[in-house]
Design a protein around this motif. Structure first.
Motif, PDB file in Angstrom:
ATOM      1  N   UNK A  13      16.481 -17.354  33.779  1.00  0.00           N
ATOM      2  CA  UNK A  13      15.373 -16.995  32.889  1.00  0.00           C
ATOM      3  C   UNK A  13      15.451 -17.778  31.589  1.00  0.00           C
ATOM      4  N   UNK A  14      16.660 -17.921  31.069  1.00  0.00           N
ATOM      5  CA  UNK A  14      16.850 -18.582  29.783  1.00  0.00           C
ATOM      6  C   UNK A  14      17.061 -20.092  29.919  1.00  0.00           C
ATOM      7  N   UNK A  15      17.016 -20.571  31.152  1.00  0.00           N
ATOM      8  CA  UNK A  15      17.205 -21.999  31.441  1.00  0.00           C
ATOM      9  C   UNK A  15      18.539 -22.515  30.884  1.00  0.00           C
ATOM     10  N   UNK A  16      19.591 -21.735  31.167  1.00  0.00           N
ATOM     11  CA  UNK A  16      20.951 -22.087  30.762  1.00  0.00           C
ATOM     12  C   UNK A  16      21.750 -22.514  31.987  1.00  0.00           C
ATOM     13  N   UNK A  17      22.794 -23.287  31.750  1.00  0.00           N
ATOM     14  CA  UNK A  17      23.681 -23.678  32.836  1.00  0.00           C
ATOM     15  C   UNK A  17      24.434 -22.456  33.357  1.00  0.00           C
ATOM     16  N   UNK A  18      24.817 -22.522  34.609  1.00  0.00           N
ATOM     17  CA  UNK A  18      25.572 -21.438  35.233  1.00  0.00           C
ATOM     18  C   UNK A  18      26.891 -21.238  34.510  1.00  0.00           C
ATOM     19  N   UNK A  19      27.234 -19.982  34.275  1.00  0.00           N
ATOM     20  CA  UNK A  19      28.510 -19.642  33.666  1.00  0.00           C
ATOM     21  C   UNK A  19      28.506 -19.614  32.147  1.00  0.00           C
ATOM     22  N   UNK A  20      27.360 -19.808  31.525  1.00  0.00           N
ATOM     23  CA  UNK A  20      27.281 -19.838  30.062  1.00  0.00           C
ATOM     24  C   UNK A  20      27.327 -18.438  29.464  1.00  0.00           C
ATOM     25  N   UNK A  21      26.591 -17.503  30.058  1.00  0.00           N
ATOM     26  CA  UNK A  21      26.463 -16.167  29.487  1.00  0.00           C
ATOM     27  C   UNK A  21      27.636 -15.256  29.826  1.00  0.00           C
ATOM     28  N   UNK A  22      27.955 -14.416  28.840  1.00  0.00           N
ATOM     29  CA  UNK A  22      28.926 -13.331  29.020  1.00  0.00           C
ATOM     30  C   UNK A  22      28.218 -12.046  28.597  1.00  0.00           C
ATOM     31  N   UNK A  23      28.684 -10.933  29.098  1.00  0.00           N
ATOM     32  CA  UNK A  23      28.051  -9.644  28.793  1.00  0.00           C
ATOM     33  C   UNK A  23      28.005  -9.358  27.303  1.00  0.00           C
ATOM     34  N   UNK A  24      28.980  -9.815  26.566  1.00  0.00           N
ATOM     35  CA  UNK A  24      29.081  -9.488  25.142  1.00  0.00           C
ATOM     36  C   UNK A  24      28.282 -10.430  24.239  1.00  0.00           C
ATOM     37  N   UNK A  26      25.399 -12.071  22.127  1.00  0.00           N
ATOM     38  CA  UNK A  26      24.241 -11.542  21.410  1.00  0.00           C
ATOM     39  C   UNK A  26      23.036 -12.415  21.760  1.00  0.00           C
ATOM     40  N   UNK A  27      22.009 -11.807  22.298  1.00  0.00           N
ATOM     41  CA  UNK A  27      20.862 -12.554  22.802  1.00  0.00           C
ATOM     42  C   UNK A  27      20.169 -13.377  21.725  1.00  0.00           C
ATOM     43  N   UNK A  28      19.991 -12.826  20.540  1.00  0.00           N
ATOM     44  CA  UNK A  28      19.244 -13.556  19.509  1.00  0.00           C
ATOM     45  C   UNK A  28      19.990 -14.790  18.991  1.00  0.00           C
ATOM     46  N   UNK A  29      21.250 -14.934  19.365  1.00  0.00           N
ATOM     47  CA  UNK A  29      21.990 -16.143  18.992  1.00  0.00           C
ATOM     48  C   UNK A  29      21.627 -17.332  19.882  1.00  0.00           C
ATOM     49  N   UNK A  30      20.849 -17.077  20.941  1.00  0.00           N
ATOM     50  CA  UNK A  30      20.409 -18.126  21.853  1.00  0.00           C
ATOM     51  C   UNK A  30      18.954 -18.468  21.565  1.00  0.00           C
ATOM     52  N   UNK A  31      18.684 -19.725  21.241  1.00  0.00           N
ATOM     53  CA  UNK A  31      17.300 -20.165  21.047  1.00  0.00           C
ATOM     54  C   UNK A  31      16.491 -19.938  22.318  1.00  0.00           C
ATOM     55  N   UNK A  32      17.157 -19.959  23.458  1.00  0.00           N
ATOM     56  CA  UNK A  32      16.496 -19.801  24.747  1.00  0.00           C
ATOM     57  C   UNK A  32      15.980 -18.374  24.987  1.00  0.00           C
ATOM     58  N   UNK A  57      10.939  -2.592  24.788  1.00  0.00           N
ATOM     59  CA  UNK A  57      12.289  -2.351  25.291  1.00  0.00           C
ATOM     60  C   UNK A  57      13.088  -3.654  25.330  1.00  0.00           C
ATOM     61  N   UNK A  58      12.466  -4.717  25.827  1.00  0.00           N
ATOM     62  CA  UNK A  58      13.153  -6.004  25.933  1.00  0.00           C
ATOM     63  C   UNK A  58      13.505  -6.532  24.541  1.00  0.00           C
ATOM     64  N   UNK A  59      12.599  -6.371  23.585  1.00  0.00           N
ATOM     65  CA  UNK A  59      12.888  -6.818  22.205  1.00  0.00           C
ATOM     66  C   UNK A  59      14.028  -6.025  21.573  1.00  0.00           C
ATOM     67  N   UNK A  60      14.300  -4.832  22.098  1.00  0.00           N
ATOM     68  CA  UNK A  60      15.378  -4.008  21.536  1.00  0.00           C
ATOM     69  C   UNK A  60      16.760  -4.395  22.064  1.00  0.00           C
ATOM     70  N   UNK A  61      16.817  -5.249  23.108  1.00  0.00           N
ATOM     71  CA  UNK A  61      18.108  -5.677  23.646  1.00  0.00           C
ATOM     72  C   UNK A  61      18.866  -6.447  22.566  1.00  0.00           C
ATOM     73  N   UNK A  62      20.130  -6.116  22.403  1.00  0.00           N
ATOM     74  CA  UNK A  62      20.977  -6.823  21.445  1.00  0.00           C
ATOM     75  C   UNK A  62      21.903  -7.787  22.180  1.00  0.00           C
ATOM     76  N   UNK A  63      22.581  -7.282  23.198  1.00  0.00           N
ATOM     77  CA  UNK A  63      23.524  -8.117  23.943  1.00  0.00           C
ATOM     78  C   UNK A  63      23.015  -8.364  25.363  1.00  0.00           C
TER      79      UNK A  63
END
Length: 72
Positions: A13-24, A26-32, A57-63
């Motif tokens: 969805x965010x057009x990131x390479x595999x393995x970039x995201x971790x559960x912890x 913070x979404x807003x730190x990603x321009x994507x 609801x989606x805008x309320x996601x932090x991590x």
């Protein structure tokens, strides 16, 4: 669905390479994590999980974990 698969969906969805995201992460730190990604998340939840998620609801996601918790 396993954690790895959920993370892969978020990365797609965010057009990131595999393995970039971790559960912890913070979404807003990603321009994507923009309005297009949020709309894609809403569409993916409808098509893949048959769940309705609101924009508010989606805008309320932090991590990333907040988003993953909706993918059940």
């Amino acid at each position: 669905m396993e954690l790895k698969e959920k993370l892969a969906k978020m990365e797609e969805i965010m057009e990131l390479d595999e393995g970039v995201l971790k559960e912890t992460d913070v979404l807003e730190e990603f321009d994507e994590w923009d309005s297009i990604a949020m709309l894609s998340f809403i569409a993916m939840m409808d098509s893949d999980f048959e769940k309705t998620v609101t924009g508010e609801e989606v805008r309320s996601f932090v991590t990333v974990q907040d988003a993953l918790e909706r993918m059940v």
